[in-house]
Structures are given as C-alpha cells and as structure tokens.
Motif scaffolding. Structure first.
Motif, mmCIF file in Angstrom:
data_model
loop_
_atom_site.group_PDB
_atom_site.id
_atom_site.type_symbol
_atom_site.label_atom_id
_atom_site.label_comp_id
_atom_site.label_asym_id
_atom_site.label_seq_id
_atom_site.Cartn_x
_atom_site.Cartn_y
_atom_site.Cartn_z
ATOM 1 N N GLN A 1 1.019 -0.911 0.073
ATOM 2 C CA GLN A 1 0.081 -0.058 -0.027
ATOM 3 C C GLN A 1 1.141 1.347 -0.069
ATOM 4 O O GLN A 1 -0.007 2.235 -0.563
ATOM 5 N N LEU A 2 2.066 1.099 1.031
ATOM 6 C CA LEU A 2 3.150 3.059 0.513
ATOM 7 C C LEU A 2 3.640 2.898 -0.530
ATOM 8 O O LEU A 2 3.936 4.037 -1.266
ATOM 9 N N SER A 3 3.710 1.478 -1.618
ATOM 10 C CA SER A 3 4.607 1.092 -2.935
ATOM 11 C C SER A 3 3.857 2.055 -3.454
ATOM 12 O O SER A 3 4.684 3.076 -4.343
ATOM 13 N N ALA A 4 2.265 1.588 -3.462
ATOM 14 C CA ALA A 4 1.601 2.438 -4.275
ATOM 15 C C ALA A 4 0.872 4.071 -3.806
ATOM 16 O O ALA A 4 1.047 4.275 -5.013
ATOM 17 N N LEU A 5 1.138 4.074 -2.312
ATOM 18 C CA LEU A 5 0.515 5.528 -3.107
ATOM 19 C C LEU A 5 2.352 6.270 -3.590
ATOM 20 O O LEU A 5 2.222 7.303 -3.546
ATOM 21 N N HIS A 6 3.020 5.957 -3.221
ATOM 22 C CA HIS A 6 4.487 6.489 -3.186
ATOM 23 C C HIS A 6 4.420 6.454 -5.379
ATOM 24 O O HIS A 6 4.677 7.955 -5.713
ATOM 25 N N LYS A 7 3.897 5.737 -6.011
ATOM 26 C CA LYS A 7 3.444 5.861 -7.155
ATOM 27 C C LYS A 7 2.730 7.124 -7.785
ATOM 28 O O LYS A 7 2.066 7.299 -8.452
ATOM 29 N N GLN A 8 1.851 7.352 -6.907
ATOM 30 C CA GLN A 8 0.767 8.902 -6.723
ATOM 31 C C GLN A 8 0.932 10.180 -6.107
ATOM 32 O O GLN A 8 0.642 10.779 -6.320
ATOM 33 N N THR A 9 2.443 10.322 -5.418
ATOM 34 C CA THR A 9 3.013 10.969 -5.515
ATOM 35 C C THR A 9 4.212 11.610 -6.273
ATOM 36 O O THR A 9 5.160 11.309 -6.502
ATOM 37 N N LYS A 10 4.189 12.734 -6.661
ATOM 38 C CA LYS A 10 5.080 13.932 -7.151
ATOM 39 C C LYS A 10 5.810 14.766 -6.709
ATOM 40 O O LYS A 10 6.982 14.483 -7.262
ATOM 41 N N VAL A 11 5.606 14.684 -5.005
ATOM 42 C CA VAL A 11 6.391 15.634 -4.411
ATOM 43 C C VAL A 11 6.060 15.074 -3.146
ATOM 44 O O VAL A 11 5.484 15.488 -2.261
ATOM 45 N N TYR A 12 7.223 15.170 -2.509
ATOM 46 C CA TYR A 12 7.283 14.529 -1.064
ATOM 47 C C TYR A 12 8.009 16.052 -0.132
ATOM 48 O O TYR A 12 9.322 16.680 -1.067
ATOM 49 N N SER A 13 7.416 16.941 0.589
ATOM 50 C CA SER A 13 8.516 18.000 1.140
ATOM 51 C C SER A 13 7.081 18.715 2.278
ATOM 52 O O SER A 13 6.874 18.741 2.654
ATOM 53 N N SER A 14 8.138 18.510 3.525
ATOM 54 C CA SER A 14 7.969 18.886 4.403
ATOM 55 C C SER A 14 7.633 20.411 4.760
ATOM 56 O O SER A 14 6.865 21.219 6.601
ATOM 57 N N ASP A 15 7.987 21.420 3.844
ATOM 58 C CA ASP A 15 7.918 23.301 4.047
ATOM 59 C C ASP A 15 7.436 23.521 2.646
ATOM 60 O O ASP A 15 6.988 25.361 3.121
ATOM 61 N N ARG A 16 7.230 23.244 1.523
ATOM 62 C CA ARG A 16 6.916 23.165 0.574
ATOM 63 C C ARG A 16 5.660 23.005 -0.422
ATOM 64 O O ARG A 16 5.984 23.208 -1.394
ATOM 65 N N TYR A 17 4.664 22.230 -0.033
ATOM 66 C CA TYR A 17 4.143 20.994 -0.011
ATOM 67 C C TYR A 17 2.812 21.664 -0.675
ATOM 68 O O TYR A 17 2.117 21.141 -1.229
ATOM 69 N N MET A 18 2.673 23.155 -0.334
ATOM 70 C CA MET A 18 1.505 23.856 -0.411
ATOM 71 C C MET A 18 2.089 24.233 -1.898
ATOM 72 O O MET A 18 0.980 24.879 -2.811
ATOM 73 N N GLU A 19 2.867 24.458 -2.178
ATOM 74 C CA GLU A 19 3.469 25.697 -2.957
ATOM 75 C C GLU A 19 3.043 24.933 -5.011
ATOM 76 O O GLU A 19 2.297 25.459 -5.831
ATOM 77 N N PRO A 20 3.612 23.745 -4.806
ATOM 78 C CA PRO A 20 3.242 22.472 -6.511
ATOM 79 C C PRO A 20 1.190 22.233 -6.835
ATOM 80 O O PRO A 20 0.913 22.863 -7.424
ATOM 81 N N LEU A 21 0.483 23.041 -5.581
ATOM 82 C CA LEU A 21 -0.938 22.423 -5.273
ATOM 83 C C LEU A 21 -1.416 24.049 -5.912
ATOM 84 O O LEU A 21 -2.700 23.940 -6.747
ATOM 85 N N ILE A 22 -0.944 25.490 -5.355
ATOM 86 C CA ILE A 22 -0.884 26.564 -5.539
ATOM 87 C C ILE A 22 -1.284 26.887 -7.291
ATOM 88 O O ILE A 22 -2.346 27.357 -8.003
ATOM 89 N N LEU A 23 0.316 25.861 -7.188
ATOM 90 C CA LEU A 23 0.115 26.499 -9.050
ATOM 91 C C LEU A 23 -0.317 25.441 -10.112
ATOM 92 O O LEU A 23 -0.500 25.607 -11.414
ATOM 93 N N GLY A 24 -1.040 24.299 -9.139
ATOM 94 C CA GLY A 24 -1.804 23.190 -9.999
ATOM 95 C C GLY A 24 -0.991 22.613 -10.598
ATOM 96 O O GLY A 24 -1.019 21.763 -11.027
ATOM 97 N N ASP A 25 0.293 22.297 -10.241
ATOM 98 C CA ASP A 25 1.243 20.721 -10.667
ATOM 99 C C ASP A 25 0.922 19.890 -9.854
ATOM 100 O O ASP A 25 0.782 18.479 -10.431
ATOM 101 N N THR A 26 0.297 19.565 -9.071
ATOM 102 C CA THR A 26 -0.411 18.563 -7.315
ATOM 103 C C THR A 26 -2.186 19.045 -7.384
ATOM 104 O O THR A 26 -1.841 20.231 -7.724
ATOM 105 N N TRP A 27 -2.947 18.132 -7.854
ATOM 106 C CA TRP A 27 -4.222 18.491 -7.503
ATOM 107 C C TRP A 27 -5.125 18.358 -5.650
ATOM 108 O O TRP A 27 -5.635 18.894 -5.200
ATOM 109 N N VAL A 28 -3.365 17.762 -5.272
ATOM 110 C CA VAL A 28 -4.201 17.561 -3.620
ATOM 111 C C VAL A 28 -3.144 17.470 -2.896
ATOM 112 O O VAL A 28 -1.781 17.349 -4.133
ATOM 113 N N ALA A 29 -3.084 17.579 -1.772
ATOM 114 C CA ALA A 29 -1.495 17.708 -1.062
ATOM 115 C C ALA A 29 -2.509 17.201 0.001
ATOM 116 O O ALA A 29 -3.677 18.027 1.486
#
Length: 382
Positions: free
Chosen positions: A232-260
C-alpha cells in the motif's frame, strides 16, 4: 518534525506591547513563544489583570527547531557564579546567549526528546483551576516518565494551549473535472490522482495515514503484523509527485499537483488567500498535534507568574481568542459561534467530535519500533 513556519505578523510588536514596567523590583516573566500562536492583544489583557505589576518579556520564535536549539544551549550553559570574573562577550565572536526563559512553546512531538535530554522540567500546574477542566486525553498526553514516554503516573511536563491536525488540501477546479472531492485517506489511492499528490516528507505521517487507511493506529508498534502495508505504501508512492515538509503547498497552488497532505496551520493561510484551495479532515481520523508551554530545566521561574499565565491561557475568553485569531483548535470544550470563523475553515477548526475521537497524537516509539518505520520508509519510498 519540522512543523510549519506559520506567521501572523504580530511578532515584531510583542516586545513593545509587553514591555510593561521597567523596575527591577517587579516580578518578571520571560517567554519564548511560537510566532503567530498567541494573539498580541491577549498578552496585554494578561498584563492588565495581574494584581501585582510585572515585567513581561515575550519573544517570538519562528520554528520549533529554534526552540530546541535554545533549550540545548541553555542546558550546556555553565551556571554563573557571583563574584567570579568572566571574559566579556564579544559581538559576532562569542555573543552572550539569551537569558534562560521561564516558558517556551514546544510541540508535543518534541516532548520526548526534551524530557529524555533533561532540557525541560515538570510543571506544578495540577492544582490550577483550569487543569481539572482539561479533558483526560490532554492530561494524559503531557504526563510522562523520565524518558519522555506516556505514563499515567508520570509528572506533568507541559501545558497544551492549542492544537491542529493533518489534513487533505485540494484544488477545487482540478477536482471538479473529476466529479468528486477527497473525504478520506483512501481517496489518495484513486487512479485519477496518480502523479498529482504532494506529501509531507515525514515517515510517521505518511506511514501513519497508510496505517489509518488500513484500519490501524498511527502508533502501531509492530508493522510486520500489518498485511499489505508495504504494498500500500509503495502504491501511494507511485501516486506522489512531491515530498516536502515546508513547500508542499506550492505545487498545489500552481496546479502541478491536485491534492496535498499537510498541517492545518500551513494549509489555512493558503485557503484564506486562494479561493480555489479547500481542505478536509479525513473521516477515518488523522494525526493531531498540540502546541504546549514547557519550562526550561535551568529556568528559575517565578512559579506564581508561570502558573497565572498558563491558567489565563486556559480560560474560556482566552481560548476563544487563540482559536479564532491563531486559527487553531482548543484543547478545552468551547462554545464558539461558527459565524466567527471563515466558512471554508470551519470544518478544520470545529472538527466533528467523532472524527476527533478517531484521531491520534504521534506518540514516542521504542527504538525497535522506530527502526521498523525507518526501514519501511527506505524500502517503499526512497
């Protein structure tokens, strides 16, 4: 855990507002407070209600890492001996460290290390009027043994004054094209979100939400007893575009990711600024955190002022101001008018009781269990 650098812009004014009185004969309360976690007007209200004049010195800090660094600095600092000549501090070479504070803000996730390293001391707050009103879940969180682990018979090491949670933020416009919005952890595995998710770069958070999706606890002690966890963890990893603890909202704002997936105090300012961003607390329950008051081990605190400040923070009017103005929930039962909170934030700040009951603190793990989490993270993610 490097949780957020949340700013309300009040920090620069704190010293001026709270300078109060300058007489050295008066009592003094020195506090290192997480910037944005206490409304400035609340501090002025506390000063006015004191029966005896006091010097109040509140200094804002931006991150818990800075607080921990201060605690470690104070712990290593040798005690000064009256009458002994010492080499004066030279600016930029050996600057004088800040005076040991009476209280500092520390997140509950950091308590175990602070206690185990003897960086903080127990608080004598059990007899405060508001302590008995604090629900047992919060009392149990701050009762720890000398190693920093939860212990119902342990001492009281901290005083929680606000809390938040890990939430799912999403772009309304992007999700509208899919015809649904996320409501629970399992939605992160839906094929439509492949390569469109931002996740925290935190093993406890990501493994924890995967455990929650499978019906287990964030604090599961033996991961080897959880079927399909690694897959399950590996499957979630395939869903993920960005890992970050301080800038994870930026891709969402820019539309590069749809969920954060992120911490509520990071997400809320974004929701306030960008109408296309919304967020939800997963119905299965989530990770919750608390900001707490702790006393440095070498503090020679005025117990009266320390106790008065903590009790003042727990009073209903104070808790309402902290909740509404700092955008975090209260550990004490409150009757808050929903109209006082922006509509898009109500589900984050007024969490449904049943969801809160299913949510969990990230509690300290044994070294053996921590090793399991580290190894699983490396094998499934790295």
């Amino acid at each position: 855990m490097d949780r957020r650098t949340f700013l309300l812009g009040t920090g620069a004014a704190l010293g001026q507002i709270l300078a109060g009185c300058s007489s050295q004969e008066r009592q003094r309360l020195q506090v290192q407070v997480l910037k944005g976690s206490i409304p400035a007007q609340l501090l002025e209200q506390f000063r006015r209600q004191l029966k005896q004049s006091a010097n109040l010195d509140f200094v804002p800090v931006e991150q818990f890492k800075a607080v921990l660094d201060l605690l470690q600095l104070w712990h290593k600092q040798p005690p000064t001996k009256d009458g002994n000549w010492q080499l004066p501090a030279v600016p930029l070479i050996n600057p004088k460290p800040p005076q040991v504070a009476d209280l500092v803000t520390l997140g509950d996730f950091w308590l175990q290390n602070a206690i185990a390293q003897n960086l903080i001391q127990p608080l004598a707050i059990e007899n405060l009027p508001q302590w008995s009103k604090l629900p047992s879940r919060w009392q149990n969180l701050v009762r720890r043994n000398e190693q920093g682990f939860i212990d119902p018979q342990g001492k009281i090491w901290a005083a929680p004054y606000r809390w938040g949670s890990t939430v799912i933020a999403y772009n309304r416009q992007k999700m509208q094209s899919l015809g649904w919005t996320p409501t629970n952890w399992e939605d992160l595995w839906r094929k439509e979100l492949q390569g469109r998710i931002s996740l925290l770069n935190q093993p406890r958070e990501v493994i924890g939400l995967t455990l929650k999706k499978l019906g287990y606890s964030y604090n599961t002690k033996d991961l080897q007893q959880v079927p399909q966890l690694d897959k399950q963890l590996s499957a979630l990893h395939k869903q993920t575009k960005v890992y970050s603890s301080d800038r994870y909202m930026e891709p969402l704002i820019l539309g590069d990711t749809w969920v954060a997936v992120g911490w509520s105090t990071d997400v809320i300012p974004v929701i306030q600024r960008y109408q296309e961003i919304a967020a939800v607390v997963p119905q299965a329950g989530t990770a919750i955190w608390a900001d707490t008051w702790v006393s440095p081990a070498k503090s020679k605190a005025n117990n009266s002022l320390v106790s008065q400040w903590i009790d003042f923070c727990w009073q209903q009017p104070s808790q309402k101001q902290i909740a509404v103005l700092s955008k975090a929930a209260s550990p004490l039962p409150l009757n808050i008018n929903a109209g006082d909170i922006q509509e898009g934030l109500r589900n984050l700040l007024l969490v449904a009781p049943e969801v809160f009951e299913r949510s969990e603190f990230l509690l300290p793990l044994s070294p053996e269990t921590q090793q399991q989490y580290d190894e699983l993270w490396k094998s499934a993610i790295l």
